[in-house]
Write a protein that holds these residues in place. Structure first.
Motif, PDB file in Angstrom:
ATOM      1  N   ARG A  72      -7.660  -6.459 -11.381  1.00 33.23           N
ATOM      2  CA  ARG A  72      -8.481  -5.301 -11.738  1.00 33.23           C
ATOM      3  C   ARG A  72      -9.423  -5.721 -12.852  1.00 33.23           C
ATOM      4  NH1 ARG A  72      -6.290  -1.062 -14.126  1.00 33.23           N
ATOM      5  NH2 ARG A  72      -7.740   0.469 -13.311  1.00 33.23           N
ATOM      6  N   LYS A  73     -10.661  -6.032 -12.479  1.00 34.50           N
ATOM      7  CA  LYS A  73     -11.610  -6.608 -13.433  1.00 34.50           C
ATOM      8  C   LYS A  73     -11.887  -5.677 -14.609  1.00 34.50           C
ATOM      9  CE  LYS A  73     -12.491 -10.306 -10.926  1.00 34.50           C
ATOM     10  NZ  LYS A  73     -12.079 -11.640 -11.363  1.00 34.50           N
ATOM     11  N   GLU A  74     -12.103  -4.403 -14.318  1.00 34.53           N
ATOM     12  CA  GLU A  74     -12.431  -3.465 -15.387  1.00 34.53           C
ATOM     13  C   GLU A  74     -11.263  -3.334 -16.358  1.00 34.53           C
ATOM     14  OE1 GLU A  74     -14.522   0.912 -15.982  1.00 34.53           O
ATOM     15  OE2 GLU A  74     -13.744   0.352 -14.019  1.00 34.53           O
ATOM     16  N   GLY A  75     -10.040  -3.270 -15.806  1.00 33.88           N
ATOM     17  CA  GLY A  75      -8.871  -3.180 -16.658  1.00 33.88           C
ATOM     18  C   GLY A  75      -8.679  -4.423 -17.511  1.00 33.88           C
ATOM     19  N   MET A  76      -8.908  -5.609 -16.914  1.00 38.42           N
ATOM     20  CA  MET A  76      -8.804  -6.857 -17.678  1.00 38.42           C
ATOM     21  C   MET A  76      -9.813  -6.855 -18.831  1.00 38.42           C
ATOM     22  SD  MET A  76      -8.494  -9.401 -14.396  1.00 38.42           S
ATOM     23  CE  MET A  76      -8.848 -10.908 -15.300  1.00 38.42           C
ATOM     24  N   GLY A 103      -2.241   2.620 -12.755  1.00 38.96           N
ATOM     25  CA  GLY A 103      -2.160   3.746 -13.688  1.00 38.96           C
ATOM     26  C   GLY A 103      -1.271   3.439 -14.881  1.00 38.96           C
ATOM     27  N   MET A 104      -0.181   2.719 -14.629  1.00 39.36           N
ATOM     28  CA  MET A 104       0.698   2.314 -15.726  1.00 39.36           C
ATOM     29  C   MET A 104      -0.059   1.422 -16.702  1.00 39.36           C
ATOM     30  SD  MET A 104       4.010   1.492 -13.321  1.00 39.36           S
ATOM     31  CE  MET A 104       4.842   0.498 -14.548  1.00 39.36           C
ATOM     32  N   ALA A 105      -0.838   0.491 -16.170  1.00 39.44           N
ATOM     33  CA  ALA A 105      -1.600  -0.430 -17.024  1.00 39.44           C
ATOM     34  C   ALA A 105      -2.572   0.335 -17.918  1.00 39.44           C
ATOM     35  CB  ALA A 105      -2.352  -1.446 -16.169  1.00 39.44           C
ATOM     36  N   SER A 106      -3.274   1.309 -17.351  1.00 39.38           N
ATOM     37  CA  SER A 106      -4.234   2.088 -18.144  1.00 39.38           C
ATOM     38  C   SER A 106      -3.540   2.798 -19.298  1.00 39.38           C
ATOM     39  CB  SER A 106      -4.943   3.116 -17.252  1.00 39.38           C
ATOM     40  OG  SER A 106      -5.730   2.461 -16.278  1.00 39.38           O
ATOM     41  N   ASN A 107      -2.363   3.348 -19.018  1.00 38.54           N
ATOM     42  CA  ASN A 107      -1.653   4.081 -20.074  1.00 38.54           C
ATOM     43  C   ASN A 107      -1.062   3.158 -21.127  1.00 38.54           C
ATOM     44  OD1 ASN A 107      -1.572   7.121 -19.641  1.00 38.54           O
ATOM     45  ND2 ASN A 107      -1.211   6.350 -17.582  1.00 38.54           N
ATOM     46  N   TYR A 108      -0.602   1.988 -20.733  1.00 40.38           N
ATOM     47  CA  TYR A 108      -0.157   1.019 -21.734  1.00 40.38           C
ATOM     48  C   TYR A 108      -1.305   0.685 -22.685  1.00 40.38           C
ATOM     49  CZ  TYR A 108       4.209   0.062 -19.172  1.00 40.38           C
ATOM     50  OH  TYR A 108       5.435   0.155 -18.575  1.00 40.38           O
ATOM     51  N   GLY A 109      -2.478   0.446 -22.103  1.00 44.94           N
ATOM     52  CA  GLY A 109      -3.641   0.138 -22.939  1.00 44.94           C
ATOM     53  C   GLY A 109      -4.011   1.290 -23.853  1.00 44.94           C
ATOM     54  N   ASN A 110      -3.968   2.505 -23.317  1.00 46.70           N
ATOM     55  CA  ASN A 110      -4.312   3.679 -24.130  1.00 46.70           C
ATOM     56  C   ASN A 110      -3.288   3.921 -25.244  1.00 46.70           C
ATOM     57  OD1 ASN A 110      -6.708   4.447 -22.842  1.00 46.70           O
ATOM     58  ND2 ASN A 110      -5.590   5.471 -21.197  1.00 46.70           N
TER      59      ASN A 110
END
Length: 553
Positions: free
Chosen positions: A454-458, A417-424
């Motif tokens: 996490r393939k989708e996140g990458m 979840g942290m990774a998604s928010n950093y990207g956003n």
């Protein structure tokens, strides 16, 4: 004079369609990419020997292997034609592969790619002699890590893999084959449920033994064994021994009726990009729970089916599944399930560009999660609202939502979840022109996603970095990022991601003045956006029209 690249294809006899599509892929590459890069790919295979000598002469075939620049092996269910004159090899296909491999060990050429067409779990669980040899071969490749190998689902995805790998070879952009092997980390909650169930089965088995209930003891023994096997498969997956895990899960999902084991199998197949097998597991779960039953189990299966259909880009079917799950959860008064499906529907409407409907769903989900104090659910919906506000151009409100989401994920210690928010947040800063700040956010997100595999996140962060580099005018770095993102999206079957990266590559080539390559990318993106009913299709149509008018002028 154009640079010549000879590409040899080897395969058993059950892949005649793929051999035909391979030659079409070579022709397409030569017309577009080859002309632009001043090179030409030449297809080689046993058909060429047949045409030149009138017979399939293995010694002549071997001469082609000894001079090719790239060797492609394609396999599905068959190991190949028996080769009594090719000892110690058991088939001509195996001989061809090892001949290429031995040459590579001595000369570091040819470059070797191996592609496996996916096989359903039922076949792998009850494999005959031919398929068993293929499965053992997959494990050998995974163990040695000397040769790159990938899976494909059909002729279309095979052509995409061939195209991508040959482009990377020609541009000297291939990843190293001795890289750290992939891991597949399965959900901790699912693993905990399996472990609890196993311990409970062992306890009940001892009780049955004390009560001398032999029939019940035997059933519980089988259940405990299957649960232990599921744990073992998950551990193999974590260690990067995906082929060993795959074969254990294939046996399990065919033999077991245990819901926890099947759910773990579903997660494994979904996370390795094997969507067909993931569907099969969910359909078995649906048969067990009852397709017309108003139960949490049935609602959960419909929700997961919706996720898979969305991944494939079948949005109408995904919506139908989400609505079925929502209706059951509403009838049961199961608030947490309702919140999940409202969120899923919101994501689907966002893809279609129906932002008002999406916001309504996100708000409904958020309200339930707040009432239930479900922190992760709250964080997810804050993040979803942030994405929606960013798309509307309300960057301050978007940043507020992403920060709220990030705070919760940090408190929970949930790195994904942290990774998604950093990207956003990176997307917000990029939109504001704060490129250095945006790049830091993207890199933070990428590091976490790579660590978690996490393939989708990458894929998302490679795409984000590509767009950032495009903004800076760093076209080579941008292309590298877009291609990395595209490769993951193709391998995992992420339709939206594929369309986005084809479009991004089209924009890049257009900016470079490479209009023919740009048109080819837009032509690939357009049918996917149309399939997804995405409003982005209109932008692609306009870009195509502009490119074609330039060519006509």
């Amino acid at each position: 004079m154009k640079r010549q690249i000879s590409v040899f294809i080897a395969s058993p006899g059950d892949l005649s369609n793929e051999r035909e599509y391979f030659r079409k892929a070579i022709n397409q590459l030569n017309v577009g990419f080859g002309d632009g890069a001043d090179l030409e790919f030449n297809a080689l295979g046993w058909e060429d020997t047949l045409a030149s000598t009138g017979r399939r002469n293995q010694s002549v075939i071997n001469e082609d292997i000894d001079r090719c620049d790239v060797f492609i092996l394609v396999m599905n269910r068959r190991w190949g034609q028996p080769a009594p004159d090719a000892q110690p090899f058991s088939s001509y296909t195996e001989e061809e592969f090892h001949r290429a491999l031995e040459r590579w060990k001595k000369e570091e050429k040819p470059e070797i790619f191996v592609f496996f067409k996916r096989v359903d779990p039922e076949s792998e669980a009850d494999a005959g002699p031919q398929l068993k040899k293929v499965m053992e071969f997959r494990k050998q490749l995974e163990e040695t890590r000397q040769v790159l190998y990938h899976y494909f689902d059909d002729e279309k995805s095979f052509v995409s893999e061939v195209d991508r790998h040959l482009r990377a070879f020609a541009k000297d952009e291939l990843p190293k084959s001795d890289k750290q092997r992939d891991m597949n980390v399965l959900p901790l909650s699912a693993l905990n449920e399996v472990e609890k169930a196993k311990n409970l089965a062992i306890t009940k088995m001892k009780e049955a033994e004390d009560a001398r209930d032999a029939k019940r003891e035997a059933l519980l023994k089988v259940e405990a064994m299957q649960l232990q096997m599921a744990e073992d498969a998950a551990q193999l997956s974590l260690e990067g021994r995906i082929e060993y895990a795959r074969q254990k899960f294939a046996q399990l999902v065919v033999e077991t009726m245990n819901l926890r084991v099947l759910l773990l199998g579903y997660e494994f197949y979904k996370r390795t990009g094997d969507l067909d097998s993931a569907f099969l597991v969910l359909k078995k779960l649906l048969d067990i729970s009852g397709p017309d039953e108003h139960s949490q189990g049935t609602a959960m299966v419909y929700g997961n089916l919706g996720v898979l259909y969305k991944t494939r880009g079948e949005l109408e079917r995904a919506e139908d599944m989400y609505q079925k799950s929502l209706a059951i959860n509403e009838a049961l008064g199961h608030k947490a399930g309702m919140a999940s499906q409202y969120g899923n529907l919101g994501v689907l409407y966002k893809i279609r560009g129906e932002l008002d409907r999406a916001e309504e769903m996100y708000r409904k989900s958020l309200a339930i999660n707040v009432a239930l104090n479900r922190k992760k659910g709250m964080a997810n919906q804050y993040g979803n609202l942030g994405v929606l506000y960013r798309r509307r151009g309300d960057f301050d409100l978007a940043e507020e939502m992403f920060q709220k989401s990030l705070v919760i994920f940090e408190a929970l210690g949930l790195n994904d979840g942290m990774a998604s928010n950093y990207g956003n947040l990176g997307n917000v800063y990029k939109a504001r022109g704060e490129l250095e700040h945006a790049e830091k956010m993207y890199q933070k997100a990428l590091v976490i996603n790579e660590a978690l595999e996490r393939k989708e996140g990458m894929a998302k962060q490679y795409g984000n970095l590509g767009t950032l580099y495009m903004t800076r005018g760093e076209f080579d770095r941008a292309e590298e990022m877009y291609q990395k993102s595209l490769a993951i999206n193709v391998s995992q079957g992420f339709k939206e991601g594929m369309a986005n990266q084809y479009g991004n590559l089209g924009n890049l080539y257009k900016a470079r003045g490479e209009f023919q390559r740009a048109e080819a990318m837009y032509q690939k993106a357009l049918p996917i956006f149309e399939y997804l009913k995405s409003p982005l299709k209109n932008s692609v149509i306009e870009l195509l029209s502009d490119i074609q008018s330039r060519a006509a002028g």
